[in-house]
Design a protein around this motif. Structure first.
Motif: not given
Lengths: 355, 355
Positions: A126-132, A144-145, A150-152, A158-161
């Motif tokens: 989750e933190r990685l997705v947010s950071d990246l 996915p793990a 929240e990750t989903r 995110s607005g990106v593919p």
DNA sequence: GCAAATCATGACAGCGCTGTCAATTATGTT
DNA sequence: AACATAATTGACAGCGCTGTCATGATTTGC
């Protein structure tokens, strides 16, 4: 170098270089005697720029070793050309293969992966997705793990593919490339049953955090259930999969499941090939007859399994290709082209000599 | 959500959200009733901000799912938090191990690798270095292929910390973390000589583009030369190293170098463990006595080699640690702390059962 | 109790680049 | 030759954020 004809552009503010003396587009433009925007156009593509101007700008850029600042370019409205990649692990060669394919495809288009490794930890993922995502990448590729809600949410908003990879069974957030892990497990069950095995065991690593290994096991059990067969034994050892772990797992398994003369032949299904190779090594060391006493089946189709003295029965996944296709799908989406929601690259049963 | 007391800040321009409706810092600030810069300070660290303000800003940010734009932040003067990483390959687990260690260390500091894979192609490496540097990373980690002069110029002129990894022998551009590949090759020579071997052969992949494999071979030859021994045979197969390639290489080698009764015992040194494992598999298939007829020595100390029925004699490199130390060195440099120019993590001779 | 220090906050400018739109010049057409 | 069209160039504004400096609010020292 500076042309002799003094133009207005050359008189405008001279960007005094502070401590960081990297040349900027403004300097290139000044030397070439054109406006910044013309220099900008000349340096990418060169469309809408006269040939003479183009060359003048390129010469100027080369003369001062100009290197564009993509942060600025992207912020100003350019497309990002960075792709976030979140993987659960790098110790397993499966994901280096995928990453390899992905990087290759992205690089062809001048894109680069920003990498995050979650170690199968949902919160870390989750933190990685947010950071990246905060780097405003052109898209995100995720193996996915066990993802958090929240990750989903982050991904969906995110607005990106988004390209999820490896397993096509879960409903995709956006797009997915992979194979049906469950079907793969089932296919192995069918093959083994067809081969006459009725005594099966499972040896795995810590699959509670590895949704794909879990799906394969479920598929295997599904397939067995159809013939009213159940696993005779299951050994799950803590930690990530590895050759030594597979070796240990089989050692432990055989304490409960005797093999050899007087016993039905046993086939052990492993959570993946690494584990299976370890099992094979145990069998070699213990002097067991493979597949006479003990049969072995893996999953992934790694080269190592096929190079064994007895090639491993396994299910080959197309990992590099999954990476390449994921990259291609992402690039297509970025370019606004339509992409299939689900791309199933399938799998291939590899009948080796261990079953 | 909006506080009732109308302040000046709330009246300033209302950022009309275009197509991209991602919330900006300005909106957070407006909702919290503070200036942008105060919101900025509150969202990082929170120094020089009153506790009440801090909480108000954080609440506002959470309410609208604010996600900072690091492109903007970095461009405006923040430190980059991206680290360029250029590796020659991902098919060899050596580099996934290094990448793993590196990513782990970087992530602890909130940094992320942007990855490039050169496939041992100098020109591709050059382009990658150039591309990745244009993202203005905080630093760059490189496991060099045969680098071009232009690559070195780019690196030297980049103005960011450079950490070269894997081999400490070449003069570092900036900083280096690794081991002496040459000394490792030499150590193997000394060990084998001490063990009484006088008939040695070498089996490798395409090492012309792999400077480290080449250095190890040279070290090996250096060590042998000290005892006036030379390699009895050398087989170099095209392509990257792999288990199957090692198997083929040994097969080919044995055509020129007969082993078994009536022949001096032969030891084959491989360019790395993958190759050596392949060699081992060939020996198993061919029914050769290891190490009686044929002894085998690898390099890297991969888990797979140690899990073989006969543990492989090899030289263990500390790959994950190299990645971690490279990350640490880079972070230290970014923080302005002094760092040793050369960090030699050494290696360890692993005496297995194959020699 | 008042100068001196500290804290909290904001105005301003700008990082380096690109999209949009308008202005200018070159080219083609009959 | 006169006009329409295309090719080339530039002015302007702004992407979203942070460093610097200045200001007002608050506390401390003796």
């Amino acid at each position: 170098m500076t042309p002799l004809s003094i133009t207005q552009a050359q008189m405008t503010r001279d960007p005094d270089q502070p401590d960081d003396n990297r040349p900027t587009l403004a300097e290139v433009a000044r030397i070439a005697g054109v406006s910044e925007i013309t220099a900008s156009r000349a340096l990418r593509g060169g469309t809408h720029v006269a040939r003479a101007t183009l060359e003048r700008v390129q010469t100027a850029a080369r003369a001062i070793n100009y290197m564009p600042n993509r942060l600025a370019g992207t912020l100003a409205g350019g497309a990002s050309r960075q792709v976030a990649v979140v993987l659960p692990s790098l110790s397993n060669s499966v994901f280096s293969d995928v990453l390899h394919g992905l990087e290759t495809r992205l690089e062809q288009a001048g894109h680069h992966p920003i990498l995050g490794v979650s170690n199968y930890d949902p919160l870390r993922e989750e933190r990685l997705v947010s950071d990246l995502l905060s780097w405003r990448p052109a898209g995100l590729v995720l193996a996915p793990a066990v993802s958090t809600a929240e990750t989903r949410r982050l991904l969906a908003g995110s607005g990106v593919p988004i390209v999820e990879i490896m397993d096509v069974d879960p409903a995709p957030i956006d797009t997915t490339v992979g194979l049906s892990q469950r079907a793969a497990g089932r296919a192995m069950a069918h093959y083994l049953l067809g081969r006459g095995y009725r005594r099966l065991a499972y040896a795995g690593h810590d699959i509670s955090t590895d949704p794909r290994a879990l799906s394969r096991l479920q598929g295997l059990q599904d397939g067995l259930a159809e013939a009213e067969v159940t696993l005779a034994a299951t050994v799950l050892l803590p930690g990530p999969s590895s050759v030594p772990l597979g070796r240990d797992a089989v050692g432990q398994l055989l304490q409960d499941c005797p093999v050899g003369a007087g016993h039905d032949r046993l086939v052990v299904c492993f959570s993946n090939d690494d584990m299976a190779v370890g099992g094979m090594f145990h069998a070699l060391s213990a002097g067991l007859d493979v597949p006479g006493d003990l049969a072995l089946a893996g999953f992934n189709g790694l080269a190592i399994g096929q190079a064994l003295p007895l090639p491993l029965t396994t299910i080959a996944s197309r990992r590099v290709e999954i990476g390449e296709l994921a990259g291609a799908a992402l690039l297509a989406r970025v370019a606004g082209k339509p992409v299939e929601k689900v791309q199933d690259v399938g799998f291939r049963l590899v009948i080796g000599a261990t079953t």
